[in-house]
Design an enzyme around this catalytic site. Structure first.
Site, PDB file in Angstrom:
ATOM      1  N   ARG A  56       0.766  -2.057  -0.105  1.00 22.90           N
ATOM      2  CA  ARG A  56       0.165   0.102   0.097  1.00 22.90           C
ATOM      3  C   ARG A  56       0.828   1.413   0.185  1.00 22.90           C
ATOM      4  NH1 ARG A  56      -2.238  -4.518   1.988  1.00 22.90           N
ATOM      5  NH2 ARG A  56      -0.307  -4.513   3.077  1.00 22.90           N
ATOM      6  N   THR A  57       2.128   1.582   1.090  1.00 26.10           N
ATOM      7  CA  THR A  57       2.440   2.904   1.003  1.00 26.10           C
ATOM      8  C   THR A  57       3.120   2.919  -0.336  1.00 26.10           C
ATOM      9  OG1 THR A  57       3.034   2.398   3.043  1.00 26.10           O
ATOM     10  CG2 THR A  57       4.400   3.793   1.927  1.00 26.10           C
ATOM     11  N   LYS A  84      25.967  -5.417  -2.672  1.00 25.85           N
ATOM     12  CA  LYS A  84      27.400  -5.238  -2.927  1.00 25.85           C
ATOM     13  C   LYS A  84      27.968  -4.387  -1.948  1.00 25.85           C
ATOM     14  CE  LYS A  84      26.463  -4.511  -8.356  1.00 25.85           C
ATOM     15  NZ  LYS A  84      26.579  -3.411  -9.270  1.00 25.85           N
ATOM     16  N   ARG A 105      11.701   3.303   3.111  1.00 32.37           N
ATOM     17  CA  ARG A 105      11.520   2.179   3.974  1.00 32.37           C
ATOM     18  C   ARG A 105      12.616   1.472   4.114  1.00 32.37           C
ATOM     19  NH1 ARG A 105       6.265  -1.276   4.194  1.00 32.37           N
ATOM     20  NH2 ARG A 105       5.245   1.021   4.736  1.00 32.37           N
ATOM     21  N   HIS A 133       6.060   6.076  11.133  1.00 29.18           N
ATOM     22  CA  HIS A 133       5.530   5.752   9.459  1.00 29.18           C
ATOM     23  C   HIS A 133       4.178   7.002   9.947  1.00 29.18           C
ATOM     24  CE1 HIS A 133       4.240   3.788   6.146  1.00 29.18           C
ATOM     25  NE2 HIS A 133       3.711   2.912   6.462  1.00 29.18           N
TER      26      HIS A 133
HETATM   27  C1  NCD Z   1       2.137  -1.344   8.086  1.00 29.44           C
HETATM   28  C2  NCD Z   1       4.146  -1.084   8.292  1.00 29.44           C
HETATM   29  O1  NCD Z   1       4.794  -1.583   7.601  1.00 29.44           O
HETATM   30  O2  NCD Z   1       4.356  -0.254   9.646  1.00 29.44           O
HETATM   31  N1  NCD Z   1       1.568  -1.023   7.465  1.00 29.44           N
HETATM   32  C3  NCD Z   1       1.865  -0.198   6.046  1.00 29.44           C
HETATM   33  O3  NCD Z   1       2.759   0.898   5.979  1.00 29.44           O
HETATM   34  N2  NCD Z   1       0.610   0.154   5.624  1.00 29.44           N
HETATM   35  C4  NCD Z   1       1.746  -2.147   9.712  1.00 29.44           C
HETATM   36  C5  NCD Z   1       2.252  -3.297   9.245  1.00 29.44           C
HETATM   37  O4  NCD Z   1       3.583  -3.996   7.998  1.00 29.44           O
HETATM   38  O5  NCD Z   1       1.585  -4.190  10.229  1.00 29.44           O
END
Ligand code: NCD
Length: 301
Positions: A56-57, A84, A105, A133
């Site tokens: 999703r993100t 590498k 991320r 987040h």
């Molecule tokens: C979450 C995350 O990656 O922190 N998901 C997200 O970004 N919607 C929650 C999760 O991984 O459980």
């Protein structure tokens, strides 16, 4: 001039910044709903640097950028020169010369902040380990605002409060809106000490939370963050929201979840009027459009 350059932690934003972004998201909502495209970020490029899995993100950032007329390039950890032996600092120094904004991320807490120190362009934190987040928090707040209420909302945070970065960001923001916060979790998955000191919250049982709150914010027990698998096994499956558990819920209770869901919410709940989590995931698009249009400088026609 944008209000902030990077977006690393929810603490980088004032309440005014958040309100401003949420109203900006409102103006982009019809574009996202009608699947239209603007030109305001034409010629701009976003780099998605994902060193941890994401659906999703990553995809909602990509959708948001494209709906604003911009382009996107993606890199996952398998492709990265990191394998590498390249340092994160070097990767960021190089990519920031190519693009206008970087979404990152990483499994290490603090990675996004470190990236920002090495970048010429805005860095947006899409999750740093069990840290923060902030863009998820903005879409969570937007969901509360549209589907329930934000000021003084009664909300229960359920599940893995220890490792969940979405919770760590959200509790801080909820304090700004004078929310009444309830915590529902196994002992071993309580909020980290430093957050508990900052946040006013009450620990309750799931049944009591359900009859009391406007919103349930359910999280996944994050297997990958447990140092010891045995510890995970002890708490796996601790909570499952089922239709029968919801019998005493308020009429207008909303159930939120950052997703992915494993077994914390029974599939039977998906069709209930309380289930809002898929809409919540959709709100990631207008909210991320608001964030991107804010951090990237652009000229009005
Ligand atoms: C979450 C995350 O990656 O922190 N998901 C997200 O970004 N919607 C929650 C999760 O991984 O459980």
């Amino acid at each position: 001039m944008s209000r902030f350059k990077h977006l690393i932690s929810i603490d980088d934003l004032t309440k005014e910044d958040i309100d401003y972004l949420l109203s900006k998201a409102d103006s982009f909502l019809p574009i996202a709903e009608e699947k239209r495209k603007l030109k305001i970020l034409e010629g701009k490029i976003l780099a998605n640097l994902f060193f941890e899995p994401s659906t999703r993100t990553r995809m909602s950032f990509e959708t948001a950028m494209r709906r604003l007329g911009g382009d996107v390039i993606n890199m996952t950890s398998q492709e990265a020169s990191i394998v590498k032996g390249e340092t994160l600092a070097d990767t960021i120094r190089v990519v920031s010369k190519y693009v206008d904004v970087i979404v990152i991320r990483h499994s290490l807490e603090g990675a996004a902040r470190f990236a920002a120190e090495n970048s010429d362009v805005p860095i947006i934190n899409a999750g740093d380990g069990a840290g923060q987040h902030p863009t998820q928090t903005l879409l969570d707040l937007y969901t509360l605002k549209r589907e329930s209420k934000l000021d003084g909302v009664k909300i229960a945070l359920v599940g893995d409060l220890k490792y969940s970065r979405t919770v760590h960001s959200l509790v801080k923001a909820l304090m700004l809106y004078k929310a009444k916060i309830y915590l529902v979790c196994p002992d071993s998955l309580m909020l980290p000490e430093e957050l508990l000191e900052e946040v006013r919250a009450e620990r309750v049982e799931i049944e009591d939370a359900i009859s009391e709150v406007d919103a349930l914010y359910v999280t996944r027990i994050q297997k990958e963050r447990f140092p010891d698998e045995e510890e995970y096994k002890k708490v796996a499956g601790s909570y499952t929201i089922t239709s029968s558990l919801l019998e005493n819920a308020k009429e207008d209770l909303i159930i939120m979840h950052p997703l992915p869901r494993v077994d914390e919410i029974a599939v039977e709940v998906d069709n209930s009027k309380h289930a809002i989590y898929f809409k919540q995931a959709f709100y990631g698009v207008p909210v991320r459009m608001a964030i991107l249009s804010e951090v990237i400088e652009w000229k009005r026609d």
